[in-house]
Design a protein around this motif. Structure first.
Motif, PDB file in Angstrom:
ATOM      1  N   THR A  16      37.914  45.899  42.138  1.00  0.00           N
ATOM      2  CA  THR A  16      37.450  45.713  40.654  1.00  0.00           C
ATOM      3  C   THR A  16      38.112  44.583  40.159  1.00  0.00           C
ATOM      4  OG1 THR A  16      39.459  47.036  39.519  1.00  0.00           O
ATOM      5  CG2 THR A  16      37.358  48.247  40.158  1.00  0.00           C
ATOM      6  N   GLU A  17      39.080  43.824  40.764  1.00  0.00           N
ATOM      7  CA  GLU A  17      39.748  42.610  40.134  1.00  0.00           C
ATOM      8  C   GLU A  17      40.528  42.867  39.180  1.00  0.00           C
ATOM      9  OE1 GLU A  17      36.988  39.374  39.668  1.00  0.00           O
ATOM     10  OE2 GLU A  17      36.801  39.030  41.891  1.00  0.00           O
ATOM     11  N   ASN A  18      40.837  43.999  38.734  1.00  0.00           N
ATOM     12  CA  ASN A  18      41.558  44.892  37.517  1.00  0.00           C
ATOM     13  C   ASN A  18      43.006  45.071  38.155  1.00  0.00           C
ATOM     14  OD1 ASN A  18      39.473  44.704  35.526  1.00  0.00           O
ATOM     15  ND2 ASN A  18      38.932  46.525  36.359  1.00  0.00           N
TER      16      ASN A  18
ATOM     17  N   THR B 177      47.807  37.428  44.390  1.00  0.00           N
ATOM     18  CA  THR B 177      47.819  37.405  42.861  1.00  0.00           C
ATOM     19  C   THR B 177      48.380  35.941  42.485  1.00  0.00           C
ATOM     20  OG1 THR B 177      49.649  38.438  42.353  1.00  0.00           O
ATOM     21  CG2 THR B 177      47.886  39.850  42.756  1.00  0.00           C
TER      22      THR B 177
ATOM     23  N   TYR C  23      42.526  46.694  42.743  1.00  0.00           N
ATOM     24  CA  TYR C  23      42.477  45.209  42.591  1.00  0.00           C
ATOM     25  C   TYR C  23      41.470  44.522  43.421  1.00  0.00           C
ATOM     26  CZ  TYR C  23      43.989  40.300  41.653  1.00  0.00           C
ATOM     27  OH  TYR C  23      44.113  39.011  41.431  1.00  0.00           O
ATOM     28  N   LYS C  24      41.452  45.027  44.659  1.00  0.00           N
ATOM     29  CA  LYS C  24      40.601  44.258  45.479  1.00  0.00           C
ATOM     30  C   LYS C  24      39.109  44.987  45.218  1.00  0.00           C
ATOM     31  CE  LYS C  24      43.211  44.005  49.700  1.00  0.00           C
ATOM     32  NZ  LYS C  24      43.475  44.405  51.106  1.00  0.00           N
TER      33      LYS C  24
END
Length: 235
Positions: free
Chosen positions: A135-137, A54, A132-133
């Motif tokens: 959905t990138e949320n 990140t 995160y991987k």
């Protein structure tokens, strides 16, 4: 001698059985701003942690209690020993310790933004890396104490634990578990993009948590920004 040992075991067993539950809920709780301050506490920050993959650094803030003089903290090398000053532990996805606040910093900026202005005690914050991987949320989930529920003047593990969430940059910090309920556990179901958790409520109002009380089950849809917590009944 044998009779004495038997008598001692009986006394210890009686004390153990009658020991009060420190996690009880007291209705007449103090406002969190009234929690007593340690006479030798100072606000300090650990050096920042980079959340891998990140663009953000995390600066944990803590209220450190001093028990020694300055000379006692300094080793033979003339420098402070690291185990005396640090108050957090960091793994790939989890920061834990006795944390009173967190500041977030983008790696390309010098600006630090505080997570909250409220008085609370963060026990751990967990980065939902797998989500995160996928959905990138980016989300952090926090186990913390935000109220002196047993009215002993301290915010600690003897008070009710609650569940909070924020975005990767610390914005959108909000409480997920209801007031008056103690967090039992939580987990994410990656296939459903949901966060599940359960709490226990002192439903009989006796001031303590036991098997007569009620378990509650909830989920949060992490694919929808600012989605509402939904209670469900799996029993």
């Amino acid at each position: 001698m044998k009779n004495y040992i038997i008598f001692l075991v009986i006394i210890i067993s009686f004390i153990a059985c009658t020991k009060r539950d420190n996690r009880k809920v007291v209705n007449d709780t103090k406002d969190v701003s009234e929690v007593k301050k340690e006479s030798k506490t100072v606000a300090i920050a650990d050096l920042p942690f980079v959340i891998d993959s990140t663009t953000y650094m995390i600066h944990p803030i803590g209220n450190y209690t001093t028990h020694k003089s300055r000379s006692e903290y300094i080793g033979s090398s003339g420098s402070y020993t690291s185990d005396n000053i640090s108050f957090t532990n960091f793994s790939k996805n989890r920061i834990s310790g006795s944390i009173s606040n967190v500041k977030f910093q983008h790696i390309d900026s010098n600006e630090l933004k505080s997570l909250t202005k409220n008085i609370l005690k963060i026990h751990s914050m967990n980065f939902l890396r797998d989500l995160y991987k996928k959905t990138e949320n980016g989300y952090f989930v926090y186990n913390l104490t935000d109220k002196d529920t047993n009215a002993d003047g301290d915010l600690d593990y003897n008070d009710l634990e609650t569940l909070y969430i924020s975005s990767l940059n610390g914005t959108g910090f909000r409480k997920l578990s209801p007031n008056g309920q103690d967090l039992v556990t939580w987990k994410t179901i990656l296939e459903a993009n949901k966060l599940y958790f359960k709490t226990i409520e002192d439903i009989d109002g006796n001031g303590e948590f036991d098997k007569k009380d009620k378990m509650h089950y909830f989920y949060l849809d992490l694919s929808v920004p600012n989605s509402k917590v939904i209670e469900y009944d799996p029993i």
